[in-house]
Design an enzyme around this catalytic site. Structure first.
Site, PDB file in Angstrom:
ATOM      1  N   GLU A   1     -11.058-104.476  -7.410  1.00  0.00           N
ATOM      2  CA  GLU A   1     -10.508-103.828  -6.211  1.00  0.00           C
ATOM      3  C   GLU A   1     -10.393-104.870  -5.093  1.00  0.00           C
ATOM      4  O   GLU A   1     -11.360-105.561  -4.772  1.00  0.00           O
ATOM      5  CB  GLU A   1     -11.427-102.689  -5.762  1.00  0.00           C
TER       6      GLU A   1
ATOM      7  N   LYS B   1     -22.443 -90.227   9.856  1.00  0.00           N
ATOM      8  CA  LYS B   1     -22.596 -91.653  10.172  1.00  0.00           C
ATOM      9  C   LYS B   1     -21.254 -92.313   9.893  1.00  0.00           C
ATOM     10  O   LYS B   1     -20.911 -92.608   8.751  1.00  0.00           O
ATOM     11  CB  LYS B   1     -23.696 -92.261   9.289  1.00  0.00           C
TER      12      LYS B   1
ATOM     13  N   GLY C   1     -17.026 -94.679   0.177  1.00  0.00           N
ATOM     14  CA  GLY C   1     -17.154 -96.101   0.497  1.00  0.00           C
ATOM     15  C   GLY C   1     -17.181 -96.920  -0.777  1.00  0.00           C
ATOM     16  O   GLY C   1     -16.619 -96.511  -1.793  1.00  0.00           O
ATOM     17  N   SER C   2     -17.862 -98.059  -0.710  1.00  0.00           N
ATOM     18  CA  SER C   2     -17.864 -98.978  -1.852  1.00  0.00           C
ATOM     19  C   SER C   2     -18.732 -98.442  -2.988  1.00  0.00           C
ATOM     20  O   SER C   2     -19.700 -97.715  -2.761  1.00  0.00           O
ATOM     21  CB  SER C   2     -18.391-100.345  -1.406  1.00  0.00           C
ATOM     22  N   THR C   3     -18.411 -98.836  -4.199  1.00  0.00           N
ATOM     23  CA  THR C   3     -19.203 -98.447  -5.365  1.00  0.00           C
ATOM     24  C   THR C   3     -20.613 -99.008  -5.239  1.00  0.00           C
ATOM     25  O   THR C   3     -21.602 -98.351  -5.598  1.00  0.00           O
ATOM     26  CB  THR C   3     -18.512 -98.936  -6.657  1.00  0.00           C
TER      27      THR C   3
ATOM     28  N   CYS D   1      -8.505 -96.103  -1.141  1.00  0.00           N
ATOM     29  CA  CYS D   1      -9.235 -96.084  -2.416  1.00  0.00           C
ATOM     30  C   CYS D   1      -8.289 -95.798  -3.573  1.00  0.00           C
ATOM     31  O   CYS D   1      -8.523 -96.241  -4.687  1.00  0.00           O
ATOM     32  CB  CYS D   1     -10.381 -95.088  -2.363  1.00  0.00           C
TER      33      CYS D   1
ATOM     34  N   GLU E   1     -17.308 -90.614  -3.343  1.00  0.00           N
ATOM     35  CA  GLU E   1     -15.916 -91.059  -3.548  1.00  0.00           C
ATOM     36  C   GLU E   1     -15.932 -92.568  -3.390  1.00  0.00           C
ATOM     37  O   GLU E   1     -16.163 -93.070  -2.292  1.00  0.00           O
ATOM     38  CB  GLU E   1     -14.985 -90.472  -2.480  1.00  0.00           C
TER      39      GLU E   1
HETATM   40  P1  NAI Z   1     -19.437 -99.798   2.642  1.00  0.00           P
HETATM   41  O1  NAI Z   1     -19.524 -98.991   1.408  1.00  0.00           O
HETATM   42  O2  NAI Z   1     -20.523-100.785   2.927  1.00  0.00           O
HETATM   43  O3  NAI Z   1     -19.349 -98.821   3.921  1.00  0.00           O
HETATM   44  C1  NAI Z   1     -19.061 -97.436   3.899  1.00  0.00           C
HETATM   45  C2  NAI Z   1     -20.067 -96.681   4.764  1.00  0.00           C
HETATM   46  O4  NAI Z   1     -21.363 -96.811   4.199  1.00  0.00           O
HETATM   47  C3  NAI Z   1     -20.201 -97.200   6.190  1.00  0.00           C
HETATM   48  O5  NAI Z   1     -20.399 -96.105   7.059  1.00  0.00           O
HETATM   49  C4  NAI Z   1     -21.444 -98.050   6.133  1.00  0.00           C
HETATM   50  O6  NAI Z   1     -22.090 -98.211   7.367  1.00  0.00           O
HETATM   51  C5  NAI Z   1     -22.295 -97.248   5.183  1.00  0.00           C
HETATM   52  N1  NAI Z   1     -23.361 -97.999   4.518  1.00  0.00           N
HETATM   53  C6  NAI Z   1     -23.397 -99.314   4.208  1.00  0.00           C
HETATM   54  N2  NAI Z   1     -24.557 -99.634   3.598  1.00  0.00           N
HETATM   55  C7  NAI Z   1     -25.279 -98.493   3.512  1.00  0.00           C
HETATM   56  C8  NAI Z   1     -26.563 -98.156   2.989  1.00  0.00           C
HETATM   57  N3  NAI Z   1     -27.321 -99.075   2.426  1.00  0.00           N
HETATM   58  N4  NAI Z   1     -26.971 -96.865   3.072  1.00  0.00           N
HETATM   59  C9  NAI Z   1     -26.201 -95.922   3.624  1.00  0.00           C
HETATM   60  N5  NAI Z   1     -24.988 -96.182   4.157  1.00  0.00           N
HETATM   61  C10 NAI Z   1     -24.525 -97.445   4.104  1.00  0.00           C
HETATM   62  O7  NAI Z   1     -18.028-100.510   2.624  1.00  0.00           O
HETATM   63  P2  NAI Z   1     -17.599-101.864   3.394  1.00  0.00           P
HETATM   64  O8  NAI Z   1     -18.711-102.863   3.314  1.00  0.00           O
HETATM   65  O9  NAI Z   1     -17.107-101.506   4.718  1.00  0.00           O
HETATM   66  O10 NAI Z   1     -16.382-102.351   2.496  1.00  0.00           O
HETATM   67  C11 NAI Z   1     -16.622-103.114   1.312  1.00  0.00           C
HETATM   68  C12 NAI Z   1     -15.647-102.745   0.219  1.00  0.00           C
HETATM   69  O11 NAI Z   1     -15.848-101.395  -0.154  1.00  0.00           O
HETATM   70  C13 NAI Z   1     -14.186-102.818   0.605  1.00  0.00           C
HETATM   71  O12 NAI Z   1     -13.695-104.112   0.481  1.00  0.00           O
HETATM   72  C14 NAI Z   1     -13.575-101.855  -0.372  1.00  0.00           C
HETATM   73  O13 NAI Z   1     -13.359-102.505  -1.606  1.00  0.00           O
HETATM   74  C15 NAI Z   1     -14.635-100.796  -0.556  1.00  0.00           C
HETATM   75  N6  NAI Z   1     -14.379 -99.597   0.271  1.00  0.00           N
HETATM   76  C16 NAI Z   1     -13.923 -98.470  -0.334  1.00  0.00           C
HETATM   77  C17 NAI Z   1     -13.603 -97.359   0.414  1.00  0.00           C
HETATM   78  C18 NAI Z   1     -13.070 -96.122  -0.220  1.00  0.00           C
HETATM   79  O14 NAI Z   1     -12.343 -95.367   0.421  1.00  0.00           O
HETATM   80  N7  NAI Z   1     -13.424 -95.813  -1.449  1.00  0.00           N
HETATM   81  C19 NAI Z   1     -13.720 -97.357   1.866  1.00  0.00           C
HETATM   82  C20 NAI Z   1     -14.277 -98.569   2.415  1.00  0.00           C
HETATM   83  C21 NAI Z   1     -14.574 -99.640   1.622  1.00  0.00           C
HETATM   84 MG    MG Z   2     -20.763-102.850   3.094  1.00  0.00          MG
END
Ligand code: NAI
Ligand code: MG
Length: 498
Positions: free
Chosen positions: A400, A192, A245-247, A301, A267
């Site tokens: 962050e 996904k 993705g996000s914590t 990250c 991660e």
């Molecule tokens: P996110 O964590 O919401 O998105 C990452 C992935 O998770 C996407 O594919 C999203 O569709 C999916 N996702 C979202 N909600 C979900 C759920 N309930 N169940 C399963 N999958 C789900 O990150 P977002 O909203 O794009 O960014 C928010 C913040 O997160 C950023 O500002 C940044 O601080 C952090 N982030 C950290 C990353 C890293 O590499 N560690 C990468 C992206 C964002």
């Molecule tokens: Mg999000």
């Protein structure tokens, strides 16, 4: 500005609404609904992508399960390697197209997409292609209580169907970090991608289909976190989740996994401390530190977002940092002159500009940048920004930001420095700039972080483990460590007594 022309392949790729990749076929989403992909450099909608929902999740997981139990389980390790090497070659051959697609959907400069993602992705798949024939168990000298002769050995078996949920900052290489070990161990997967950057994952699926793998080994569901990601994370036939993705979402994933006790690797975020010692080569340290925060528009990250500079070299370091910030050319990723593209989305732009405003209100000193650059239209651009927050009082020194915003702090005592560096809920990466070998090793040993970089930053290699302490995640990806995350160990006892 001269924008790179899109290749005819990419034009063709973008011209039709993209379907879901399930069981080796391109299928319409059950919702019959599509969503637009936005170019963050000019806000144009340049492609339409399927909105997957729970029914599609069921279909994709079903296909992955059938492949896992069926054809894929009969493919010999050497054959898995060959297929993976073929995939790596196809990725490499498609590198211009993939880099254009990444630059369009994510915003990053084309050359960074080309070298930093596509080339790396091919290499990651190649690294993991070496693994299938090397995943071994062991024979173990056990001591049965009854004194029997007993043979005990272990085997490593693929865990099963894996859900790969990835973010938008490295849309292609994040897929490879997870798909590589999944294929190497004999698992099947459902990917996904992030809703902001689904196209590179779709292109990857097209190449996957060409490589000749059995149907259903890899499936791609484009869509949103709540309607596609959440049901995938909760699905009873998914055996493992690999998430970046996000914590905040990492916590939801961990909770969703509890239902059927899925294996989980996470991660997550970071706020990585980067330390400049008084003896460091300041020119090199400042350049490395600037690259460490500004690369990928700071959306990394492991961004080097907290810079601790020894007070004796603070002025010189700030001067150098400001020079590096000023040397960036902010613009669309497809302009060959650009060194810093737009942020990925309006939401991300709001977060970053919000932090800049907050930092100013909290009294942090703006050294350079801080504004949305003028003359670039409506794209989500942001100047490379450096703040000084000597006493570490503003929230930009703790939280962050995920943007091109550096917080510089000063220090004078090593003990206090180590305490401050570790005083964070995160523990993903850390760095030290010094010419003193003893200092380098001593401080590296005391930093609570999964990666420590000495006189460098953001060095990541498929052969070396990557992951975080504390709230930065669970488990390690890459290297031999990741093989355990995609396998179950079976211990077999055979009584050999007569
Ligand atoms: P996110 O964590 O919401 O998105 C990452 C992935 O998770 C996407 O594919 C999203 O569709 C999916 N996702 C979202 N909600 C979900 C759920 N309930 N169940 C399963 N999958 C789900 O990150 P977002 O909203 O794009 O960014 C928010 C913040 O997160 C950023 O500002 C940044 O601080 C952090 N982030 C950290 C990353 C890293 O590499 N560690 C990468 C992206 C964002
Ligand atoms: Mg999000």
């Amino acid at each position: 500005m001269a924008i790179l022309n899109l290749s005819t392949d990419v034009q063709k790729f973008l011209s039709e609404p993209k379907k879901l990749f399930i069981g080796g076929e391109w299928v319409e989403p059950s919702s019959k609904s599509y969503f637009p992909v936005e170019n963050p450099a000019d806000l144009s909608h340049f492609a339409q992508v399927s909105t997957a929902v729970e029914q599609d999740v069921d279909a994709a997981v079903g296909a992955a399960k059938a492949a896992f139990e069926g054809e894929w389980s009969h493919v010999q390790p050497q054959e898995r390697s060959k297929l993976m090497l073929k995939l790596a070659d196809l990725i490499e051959a498609d590198r211009e197209n993939l880099a254009q697609i990444i630059s369009l959907e994510n915003g990053k400069p084309y050359t960074n997409a080309f070298h930093g993602e596509v080339t790396i992705t091919a290499n990651i798949i190649r690294y993991f292609a070496g693994w299938p024939s090397k995943i071994e168990g062991s024979t173990i000298p056990v001591s049965p209580r009854g004194g029997q002769k007993m043979l005990n050995y272990t085997t490593k078996e693929p865990v099963g169907v894996c859900a790969l949920i990835v973010p938008w900052n490295f849309p292609l290489s994040m897929c490879a970090w997870k798909l590589g070990p999944a294929l190497a161990t004999g698992c099947t997967s459902v990917l996904k991608p992030a809703e902001q950057t689904p196209l590179s994952a779709i292109r990857l699926a097209e190449l996957f289909a060409k490589a000749g793998f059995p149907k259903g080994v890899f499936n791609v569901l484009t869509g949103f976190g709540d309607r596609a990601g959440a049901p995938l994370a909760a699905h009873k036939d998914v055996d493992k989740i690999a998430f970046t993705g996000s914590t905040q979402v990492g916590r939801l994933i961990a909770q969703a996994a509890v239902g059927n006790m899925k294996k989980v690797s996470l991660e997550l975020g970071g706020k990585s401390p980067n330390i400049i010692m008084p003896d460091a080569d300041i020119i090199k340290a400042a350049k490395g530190s600037a690259d460490g925060i500004f690369y990928n528009q700071g959306q990394v990250c492991t961004a080097a977002s907290r810079l601790y500079v020894h007070e004796s070299v603070l002025d010189q370091t700030l001067e150098e940092l400001a020079k590096h910030a000023a040397s960036h050319i902010v613009g669309p990723g497809l302009d060959p002159e650009t060194t810093m593209g737009p942020l990925v989305s309006q939401a991300q732009h709001k977060i970053v500009t919000g932090y800049v405003d907050k930092a100013l209100n909290e009294g942090a000193e703006l050294i350079c940048g801080g504004k949305v650059p003028s003359g670039l239209g409506d794209g989500y651009f942001m100047e490379p920004t450096v703040f000084l927050d000597k006493q570490e009082q503003a929230c930009i020194s703790k939280e962050e930001i995920f943007g091109p915003v550096l917080t510089v702090m000063s220090w004078h005592d090593v003990e206090e420095l180590v305490f401050r560096a570790n005083d964070s809920p995160f523990g993903l990466a850390a760095g030290v700039w010094t010419q003193n070998l003893q200092q380098a090793h001593t401080v590296a040993a005391r930093l609570k972080a999964g990666s420590v970089w000495i006189n460098c930053w953001n060095v990541v290699d498929p052969a070396s483990p990557f992951g975080g302490y504390k709230q930065s995640g669970w488990g390690r990806e890459m290297g031999k460590n990741v093989i355990d995350a995609y396998t179950e160990t079976k211990s077999v006892f055979i009584d050999l007594s007569e």
